[in-house]
Scaffold this motif. Structure first.
Motif, PDB file in Angstrom:
ATOM      1  N   GLN A 125     -40.406  18.667  11.490  1.00 16.58           N
ATOM      2  CA  GLN A 125     -39.329  18.885  10.694  1.00 16.58           C
ATOM      3  C   GLN A 125     -38.076  19.388  11.383  1.00 16.58           C
ATOM      4  O   GLN A 125     -37.085  18.692  11.318  1.00 16.58           O
ATOM      5  CB  GLN A 125     -39.608  19.613   9.665  1.00 16.58           C
ATOM      6  N   THR A 126     -38.540  20.279  12.360  1.00 18.61           N
ATOM      7  CA  THR A 126     -37.379  20.939  13.135  1.00 18.61           C
ATOM      8  C   THR A 126     -36.558  20.040  13.831  1.00 18.61           C
ATOM      9  O   THR A 126     -35.345  19.821  13.919  1.00 18.61           O
ATOM     10  CB  THR A 126     -37.553  22.016  13.923  1.00 18.61           C
ATOM     11  N   TYR A 127     -37.429  19.149  14.583  1.00 17.98           N
ATOM     12  CA  TYR A 127     -36.853  18.180  15.674  1.00 17.98           C
ATOM     13  C   TYR A 127     -36.398  17.222  14.806  1.00 17.98           C
ATOM     14  O   TYR A 127     -35.018  16.692  14.908  1.00 17.98           O
ATOM     15  CB  TYR A 127     -37.849  17.629  16.337  1.00 17.98           C
ATOM     16  N   VAL A 128     -36.840  16.480  13.685  1.00 15.70           N
ATOM     17  CA  VAL A 128     -36.222  15.374  13.119  1.00 15.70           C
ATOM     18  C   VAL A 128     -35.004  15.626  12.439  1.00 15.70           C
ATOM     19  O   VAL A 128     -33.847  14.894  12.521  1.00 15.70           O
ATOM     20  CB  VAL A 128     -37.121  14.910  12.124  1.00 15.70           C
ATOM     21  N   GLU A 129     -34.731  16.657  11.672  1.00 17.80           N
ATOM     22  CA  GLU A 129     -33.475  17.079  11.220  1.00 17.80           C
ATOM     23  C   GLU A 129     -32.459  17.278  12.051  1.00 17.80           C
ATOM     24  O   GLU A 129     -31.267  17.033  11.755  1.00 17.80           O
ATOM     25  CB  GLU A 129     -33.822  18.266  10.089  1.00 17.80           C
ATOM     26  N   ALA A 130     -32.700  17.853  13.065  1.00 17.24           N
ATOM     27  CA  ALA A 130     -31.802  18.210  14.325  1.00 17.24           C
ATOM     28  C   ALA A 130     -31.246  17.067  14.745  1.00 17.24           C
ATOM     29  O   ALA A 130     -30.124  16.666  15.224  1.00 17.24           O
ATOM     30  CB  ALA A 130     -32.321  18.916  15.489  1.00 17.24           C
ATOM     31  N   GLN A 131     -31.882  15.762  14.695  1.00 16.70           N
ATOM     32  CA  GLN A 131     -31.566  14.514  15.177  1.00 16.70           C
ATOM     33  C   GLN A 131     -30.772  13.805  13.856  1.00 16.70           C
ATOM     34  O   GLN A 131     -30.407  12.613  13.887  1.00 16.70           O
ATOM     35  CB  GLN A 131     -32.647  13.584  15.390  1.00 16.70           C
ATOM     36  N   GLY A 132     -30.511  14.420  12.731  1.00 13.61           N
ATOM     37  CA  GLY A 132     -29.984  14.030  11.619  1.00 13.61           C
ATOM     38  C   GLY A 132     -30.507  13.133  10.631  1.00 13.61           C
ATOM     39  O   GLY A 132     -30.149  12.252   9.658  1.00 13.61           O
ATOM     40  N   PHE A 133     -31.789  12.795  10.730  1.00 12.77           N
ATOM     41  CA  PHE A 133     -32.801  12.146  10.046  1.00 12.77           C
ATOM     42  C   PHE A 133     -33.775  13.041   9.007  1.00 12.77           C
ATOM     43  O   PHE A 133     -33.561  14.112   9.082  1.00 12.77           O
ATOM     44  CB  PHE A 133     -33.538  11.189  10.667  1.00 12.77           C
ATOM     45  N   SER A 134     -34.437  12.491   7.962  1.00 11.21           N
ATOM     46  CA  SER A 134     -35.141  13.276   7.120  1.00 11.21           C
ATOM     47  C   SER A 134     -36.664  12.846   7.276  1.00 11.21           C
ATOM     48  O   SER A 134     -37.090  11.746   7.674  1.00 11.21           O
ATOM     49  CB  SER A 134     -34.929  13.060   5.760  1.00 11.21           C
ATOM     50  N   VAL A 135     -37.597  13.863   6.915  1.00  9.54           N
ATOM     51  CA  VAL A 135     -39.132  13.815   6.773  1.00  9.54           C
ATOM     52  C   VAL A 135     -39.499  13.451   5.565  1.00  9.54           C
ATOM     53  O   VAL A 135     -39.371  14.508   4.716  1.00  9.54           O
ATOM     54  CB  VAL A 135     -39.492  15.091   7.488  1.00  9.54           C
ATOM     55  N   VAL A 136     -40.113  12.402   5.311  1.00 10.52           N
ATOM     56  CA  VAL A 136     -41.157  12.248   4.218  1.00 10.52           C
ATOM     57  C   VAL A 136     -41.820  13.223   3.638  1.00 10.52           C
ATOM     58  O   VAL A 136     -42.622  13.837   4.618  1.00 10.52           O
ATOM     59  CB  VAL A 136     -41.644  10.754   4.156  1.00 10.52           C
TER      60      VAL A 136
END
Ligand code: MF3
Ligand code: CO
Length: 254
Positions: free
Chosen positions: A154-165
């Motif tokens: 989650q930390t990585y994905v949100e830093a890239q501006g996307f969201s985790v299901v």
């Protein structure tokens, strides 16, 4: 899926490794099979034939009434898309999810593919989601908590501006396709069960360009992004060893 976390014997692990090799081999073969002009049902037939050629079974077929050997999830479909007459177009992305069962033991892997040339956003989504899978897997070491995996993702994905299901998660696997523990791809670290040698589970982040919220089609299976944005997924099955996570669905060149 709550309940006891089963530790896999050496024999069980070896059967899972064999199933994992077939699943990985099928994904490797799909790299050149998937192209503009083929139907998603053609992918499903390819997957079913490939798994059966090794005298294994496509475990998804008939699982809780699921009608196909694979899930083929195109563009805004997050997971559990039905293969059918849809003809893949240049610019689409498609996730193919499959499970092989070998003498009662399962291996599960999903992979997203670009169909021909795709948009810059789609390319970045695929790269970030695949990277998120491996960032999660790095945390799958004995002594860590299962929740450390999801926290890192989650930390990585949100830093890239996307969201985790959040509505679909990873899972223990072995004699059943879905076992304990639950493997979330989001949330706080240092919670829940600890990772131990002999555990087997999947890590399978689904990442959306827009909102993490989902909606279900009337077929009761096909899960889409609530806002129609693109979604990608990469999934491996892991066996935990003293040395750390062994990726039993590892593909050539990955
Ligand atoms: N392979 C999927 C997973 O990762 C399960 C798909 S559900 C099925 O959990 F019904 F299609 F099997
Ligand atoms: Co899967």
């Amino acid at each position: 899926m709550q309940g006891l976390i089963t530790l896999k014997s050496r024999h069980e692990q070896n059967l899972m490794r064999e199933a994992g090799k077939v699943v990985a081999g099928c994904h490797e073969a799909l790299r050149s099979f998937i192209r503009p002009g083929i139907r998603t049902i053609d992918i499903d037939q390819f997957v079913e034939d490939f798994i059966r050629r090794y005298r294994m079974e496509p475990a998804q077929k008939g699982y809780r009434g699921y009608p196909f050997a694979s899930c083929t999830s195109v563009n805004d479909v997050i997971c559990h898309g039905f293969p059918g007459e849809y003809v893949l177009q240049e610019g689409d992305i498609v996730t193919v999810d499959m499970v092989a069962v070998h003498k009662g033991l399962h291996a599960d892997s999903a992979w997203s593919y670009a169909v021909g040339e795709v948009s810059e956003t789609a390319r970045r989504l695929l790269d970030v989601t695949r990277r998120a899978l491996y960032i999660g897997i790095e945390q799958a070491i004995p002594g860590n908590h299962i929740s450390d995996i999801g926290h890192a993702i989650q930390t990585y994905v949100e830093a890239q501006g996307f969201s985790v299901v959040r509505d679909y998660i990873g899972h223990g696997i072995g004699r059943q396709m879905h076992e304990s523990p639950e493997v979330l791809h989001f949330g706080p670290p240092h919670r829940g069960p600890k990772i131990r040698k002999g555990m087997a589970f999947t890590v399978e982040p689904m990442v959306n360009v827009g909102t993490y919220e989902t909606k279900l089609d009337p077929d009761g299976w096909t899960a889409r992004t609530a806002d129609g944005s693109l979604s990608a997924q990469y999934e491996h099955t892991l066996i935990i060893t003293d040395e750390g996570p062994e990726i039993i669905t590892k593909q050539d060149g990955e």
